[in-house]
Design an enzyme around this catalytic site. Structure first.
Site, PDB file in Angstrom:
ATOM      1  N   ARG A  17       0.735  -1.324   0.108  1.00 53.86           N
ATOM      2  CA  ARG A  17      -0.032   0.166   0.196  1.00 53.86           C
ATOM      3  C   ARG A  17       0.896   1.274  -0.203  1.00 53.86           C
ATOM      4  O   ARG A  17       0.316   2.394  -0.157  1.00 53.86           O
ATOM      5  CB  ARG A  17      -1.028   0.018   1.104  1.00 53.86           C
ATOM      6  CG  ARG A  17      -2.144  -0.721   0.884  1.00 53.86           C
ATOM      7  CD  ARG A  17      -2.968  -0.855   2.003  1.00 53.86           C
ATOM      8  NE  ARG A  17      -2.276  -1.987   3.115  1.00 53.86           N
ATOM      9  CZ  ARG A  17      -2.967  -1.485   4.470  1.00 53.86           C
ATOM     10  NH1 ARG A  17      -3.967  -0.648   4.755  1.00 53.86           N
ATOM     11  NH2 ARG A  17      -2.512  -2.473   5.306  1.00 53.86           N
ATOM     12  N   GLN A  73      13.361 -14.067   4.462  1.00 57.35           N
ATOM     13  CA  GLN A  73      12.105 -14.953   4.251  1.00 57.35           C
ATOM     14  C   GLN A  73      11.746 -14.705   2.800  1.00 57.35           C
ATOM     15  O   GLN A  73      11.034 -13.670   2.467  1.00 57.35           O
ATOM     16  CB  GLN A  73      11.212 -14.366   5.343  1.00 57.35           C
ATOM     17  CG  GLN A  73       9.837 -15.267   5.386  1.00 57.35           C
ATOM     18  CD  GLN A  73       8.698 -14.458   6.111  1.00 57.35           C
ATOM     19  OE1 GLN A  73       8.872 -13.212   6.304  1.00 57.35           O
ATOM     20  NE2 GLN A  73       7.944 -15.088   6.406  1.00 57.35           N
ATOM     21  N   GLY A 101       8.852  -4.035  12.144  1.00 58.59           N
ATOM     22  CA  GLY A 101       9.789  -3.034  11.618  1.00 58.59           C
ATOM     23  C   GLY A 101       8.919  -1.666  11.204  1.00 58.59           C
ATOM     24  O   GLY A 101       9.485  -0.630  10.845  1.00 58.59           O
ATOM     25  N   ARG A 315      25.274  22.911   5.102  1.00 54.96           N
ATOM     26  CA  ARG A 315      25.130  21.519   4.629  1.00 54.96           C
ATOM     27  C   ARG A 315      26.165  20.543   5.130  1.00 54.96           C
ATOM     28  O   ARG A 315      26.706  20.970   6.035  1.00 54.96           O
ATOM     29  CB  ARG A 315      25.368  21.903   3.075  1.00 54.96           C
ATOM     30  CG  ARG A 315      23.905  22.159   2.258  1.00 54.96           C
ATOM     31  CD  ARG A 315      24.321  22.690   0.769  1.00 54.96           C
ATOM     32  NE  ARG A 315      24.710  21.396   0.177  1.00 54.96           N
ATOM     33  CZ  ARG A 315      25.287  21.444  -1.133  1.00 54.96           C
ATOM     34  NH1 ARG A 315      25.757  22.814  -1.547  1.00 54.96           N
ATOM     35  NH2 ARG A 315      25.878  20.091  -1.270  1.00 54.96           N
TER      36      ARG A 315
HETATM   37  C1  UD1 Z   1      -0.364  -8.337  12.537  1.00 57.26           C
HETATM   38  C2  UD1 Z   1      -0.890  -9.375  13.933  1.00 57.26           C
HETATM   39  C3  UD1 Z   1      -2.045  -8.534  14.431  1.00 57.26           C
HETATM   40  C4  UD1 Z   1      -1.790  -7.342  15.167  1.00 57.26           C
HETATM   41  C5  UD1 Z   1      -1.084  -6.435  13.909  1.00 57.26           C
HETATM   42  C6  UD1 Z   1      -0.452  -5.016  14.797  1.00 57.26           C
HETATM   43  C7  UD1 Z   1      -0.408 -11.348  12.922  1.00 57.26           C
HETATM   44  C8  UD1 Z   1      -1.024 -12.917  12.272  1.00 57.26           C
HETATM   45  N1  UD1 Z   1      -1.246 -10.533  13.110  1.00 57.26           N
HETATM   46  O1  UD1 Z   1      -1.244  -8.356  11.880  1.00 57.26           O
HETATM   47  O2  UD1 Z   1      -2.728  -9.556  15.533  1.00 57.26           O
HETATM   48  O3  UD1 Z   1      -2.879  -6.710  15.770  1.00 57.26           O
HETATM   49  O4  UD1 Z   1      -0.105  -7.181  13.314  1.00 57.26           O
HETATM   50  O5  UD1 Z   1      -0.030  -4.319  13.861  1.00 57.26           O
HETATM   51  O6  UD1 Z   1       0.629 -11.599  13.226  1.00 57.26           O
HETATM   52  N2  UD1 Z   1       6.068  -9.693   8.379  1.00 57.26           N
HETATM   53  C9  UD1 Z   1       7.047 -10.594   8.011  1.00 57.26           C
HETATM   54  N3  UD1 Z   1       6.935 -11.549   7.402  1.00 57.26           N
HETATM   55  C10 UD1 Z   1       5.456 -12.060   6.822  1.00 57.26           C
HETATM   56  C11 UD1 Z   1       4.353 -11.326   7.239  1.00 57.26           C
HETATM   57  C12 UD1 Z   1       4.572 -10.229   7.861  1.00 57.26           C
HETATM   58  O7  UD1 Z   1       8.226 -10.140   8.144  1.00 57.26           O
HETATM   59  O8  UD1 Z   1       5.723 -13.320   6.232  1.00 57.26           O
HETATM   60  C13 UD1 Z   1       5.996  -8.507   9.022  1.00 57.26           C
HETATM   61  C14 UD1 Z   1       5.566  -7.199   8.413  1.00 57.26           C
HETATM   62  O9  UD1 Z   1       6.817  -6.586   7.678  1.00 57.26           O
HETATM   63  C15 UD1 Z   1       5.230  -6.471   9.401  1.00 57.26           C
HETATM   64  C16 UD1 Z   1       4.745  -7.353  10.691  1.00 57.26           C
HETATM   65  O10 UD1 Z   1       5.456  -8.627  10.474  1.00 57.26           O
HETATM   66  O11 UD1 Z   1       6.364  -5.890  10.019  1.00 57.26           O
HETATM   67  C17 UD1 Z   1       3.412  -7.635  10.819  1.00 57.26           C
HETATM   68  O12 UD1 Z   1       2.673  -8.105   9.558  1.00 57.26           O
HETATM   69  P1  UD1 Z   1       1.463  -7.477   8.966  1.00 57.26           P
HETATM   70  O13 UD1 Z   1       1.079  -8.151   7.359  1.00 57.26           O
HETATM   71  O14 UD1 Z   1       1.375  -6.064   9.063  1.00 57.26           O
HETATM   72  O15 UD1 Z   1       0.381  -8.062   9.993  1.00 57.26           O
HETATM   73  P2  UD1 Z   1      -1.159  -7.656  10.350  1.00 57.26           P
HETATM   74  O16 UD1 Z   1      -1.996  -8.312   9.345  1.00 57.26           O
HETATM   75  O17 UD1 Z   1      -0.905  -5.963  10.551  1.00 57.26           O
END
Ligand code: UD1
Ligand code: MG
Length: 453
Positions: A17, A73, A101, A315
């Site tokens: 996004r 990953q 992150g 600068r």
């Molecule tokens: C996740 C949580 C949710 C929480 C929310 C808070 C899970 C399943 N859900 O959801 O309960 O309320 O965060 O913001 O964990 N990432 C990876 N590898 C992946 C997927 C994600 O490194 O395969 C990292 C993303 O870069 C990010 C973080 O994990 O920094 C969270 O992933 P995101 O997809 O944003 O999870 P949410 O759906 O927001």
């Protein structure tokens, strides 16, 4: 013996996004990649290792978090899968803290509270939760009568009853490292997204008879970045925090909302900053410095009692000496200005060393670039460089010299010399009326019409 703490920082998400070619966690907040804020917060806990999970092709993220270790990953299969990927890089046993992150406002204090709470409770998992004003996008913390989490349910997997819960998962969790490999083995991608959810570890820990606890933190620390609009909101929150810290440390800001700081900006006591000033990364400002309105300063050191601006641009590589004055429309780059130097108006001081107490007049240019190389200008102490002089580098202007206004200086000037490097003035007494008549005739000449503006 304190437990070994290792940290896993999840940063492999695609960040779709953002509509960006840059990995999401490299977008800047307060002048540094957002992931660097998270690294700084967890480093304050003095962990034995920090492992950052990055996406394929995101080597730039690795460079931004150096010297932290990274694991790739590929492809990302959920937050639980990200933790599985990091597991081989972690010390065996101890405790494991997981942070995200893309949520750069997380503080070291809140994180420490989470780690300590897990340790004190002897829990398998401690979840950092918060009461969300709008819980819609978050995983819900489903708790038992004792207020301990039984499971975390993602919004899209919630029953209508669960959907109403406002206590949500921030994504930050602490684990008993000894139990973690066994818990991760139990993860299955049986959810709406077909991903391995880190959040399922709560339910699995309970299933093997272990406790889980929740620590509540302030919602403001968990503001995440998924879009440019959220990036701007996080920037605003971070700026508010940095400004408050600066003011608490003895800095006056007339209009804090228009002063933009970097995460690493260092400001001394009794510094005064007028509105509309931007600090890029790498700025150190001494005590009692007066920064007037509309300045842009980056990569610079500014000595005690200096005055900068209004409208100054300082600068990278600049060192402004004690009590020096940098005035309006003066640009300083990769230059050292000694104590008490004055460059008050309309000058370019680039790739230069200016000795103590020297005066750089209005419109002085250090001519540092010839189209191929950059060259240095050296001006000694107590020199007076007159207005509109061009110092063509490489050149050295000695101590106590006087460079006359409008001079183009192409060779070194010895100490104590006066340098005159311009055409001499030639007056023609009484010639002005004839000149005026000639110009008037030309303006009226029909033959010149096609050349008029
Ligand atoms: C996740 C949580 C949710 C929480 C929310 C808070 C899970 C399943 N859900 O959801 O309960 O309320 O965060 O913001 O964990 N990432 C990876 N590898 C992946 C997927 C994600 O490194 O395969 C990292 C993303 O870069 C990010 C973080 O994990 O920094 C969270 O992933 P995101 O997809 O944003 O999870 P949410 O759906 O927001
Ligand atoms: Mg998220």
């Amino acid at each position: 013996m304190p437990l070994t703490l290792s940290v896993v920082l999840l940063a492999a998400g695609a960040g779709k996004r953002m509509n960006s070619d840059l990995p999401k966690v490299l977008h800047r907040v307060a002048g540094v990649p957002m992931v660097a804020h998270v690294v700084a917060a967890v480093r304050a806990l003095k962990p034995s290792a920090v492992v950052v999970v990055i996406g394929a092709g995101h080597e730039a993220v690795g460079r931004a978090v150096a010297p932290c270790a990274t694991v790739t990953q590929d492809p990302p299969k959920g937050t639980g899968h990200a933790l599985m990927t990091a597991l081989p890089a972690l010390p065996v046993g101890g405790e494991v803290l997981v942070v995200l992150g893309d949520a750069p406002l997380l503080s070291a204090d809140t994180t420490r509270r989470l780690v300590e709470a897990r340790r004190e409770a002897g829990a398998a998992v401690a979840v950092l939760g918060f009461r969300a004003a709008d819980p819609a996008p978050y995983g819900r913390l489903v708790c038992d009568a004792a207020g301990e989490p039984m499971k975390i349910v993602e919004a899209r997997d919630c029953t209508p009853e669960q959907f109403k819960i406002d206590l949500v998962n921030s994504g930050v969790m602490a684990f008993d490292g000894a139990l973690l490999p066994a818990l991760l083995d139990r993860l299955r991608p049986t959810n709406a997204q077909g991903e391995y959810y880190i959040t399922d570890l709560v339910e699995h820990a309970r299933a093997v008879g272990r406790r889980c606890v929740v620590v509540e933190g302030p919602e403001a620390e968990f503001l995440g970045v998924n879009s440019r609009v959220e990036l701007a909101a996080v920037e605003a929150a971070m700026q508010a925090r940095l400004r408050r810290r600066a003011m608490d440390g003895g800095v006056t800001m007339i209009d804090p909302s228009s002063v933009w700081l970097s995460a690493d900006t260092v400001l001394g006591r009794d510094v005064r900053i007028e509105p509309h000033t931007v600090f890029g990364p790498g700025v150190r400002v001494g005590n009692r410095v007066d920064i007037k309105a509309f300045c842009h300063i980056e990569g610079a050191e500014i000595g005690d009692d200096a005055v900068v601006g209004p409208y100054a641009r300082v600068r990278p590589g600049s060192r402004i000496g004690r009590a020096a004055h940098i005035g309006n429309f003066v640009e300083v780059k990769n230059a050292t200005l000694g104590e008490g130097v004055k460059a008050n108006h309309l000058a370019y001081v680039g790739d230069a060393d200016i000795g103590a107490r020297s005066n750089i007049g209005a419109g002085v240019i250090c001519v540092n670039y010839d189209g191929f190389g950059k060259w240095r200008t050296v001006v000694g102490a107590d020199a007076f460089v007159g207005s509109n002089a061009a110092l063509v580098a490489p050149v050295r202007v000695g101590d106590r010299t006087n460079v006359t206004a409008g001079s183009v200086i192409t060779s070194d000037v010895a100490d104590d010399a006066v340098a005159f490097g311009r055409a001499r003035q030639d007056d023609k007494p009484g010639a002005a009326p004839a000149m005026r008549a000639k110009l008037k005739a030309r303006a009226a000449d029909p033959a010149m019409k096609h050349r008029k503006a």
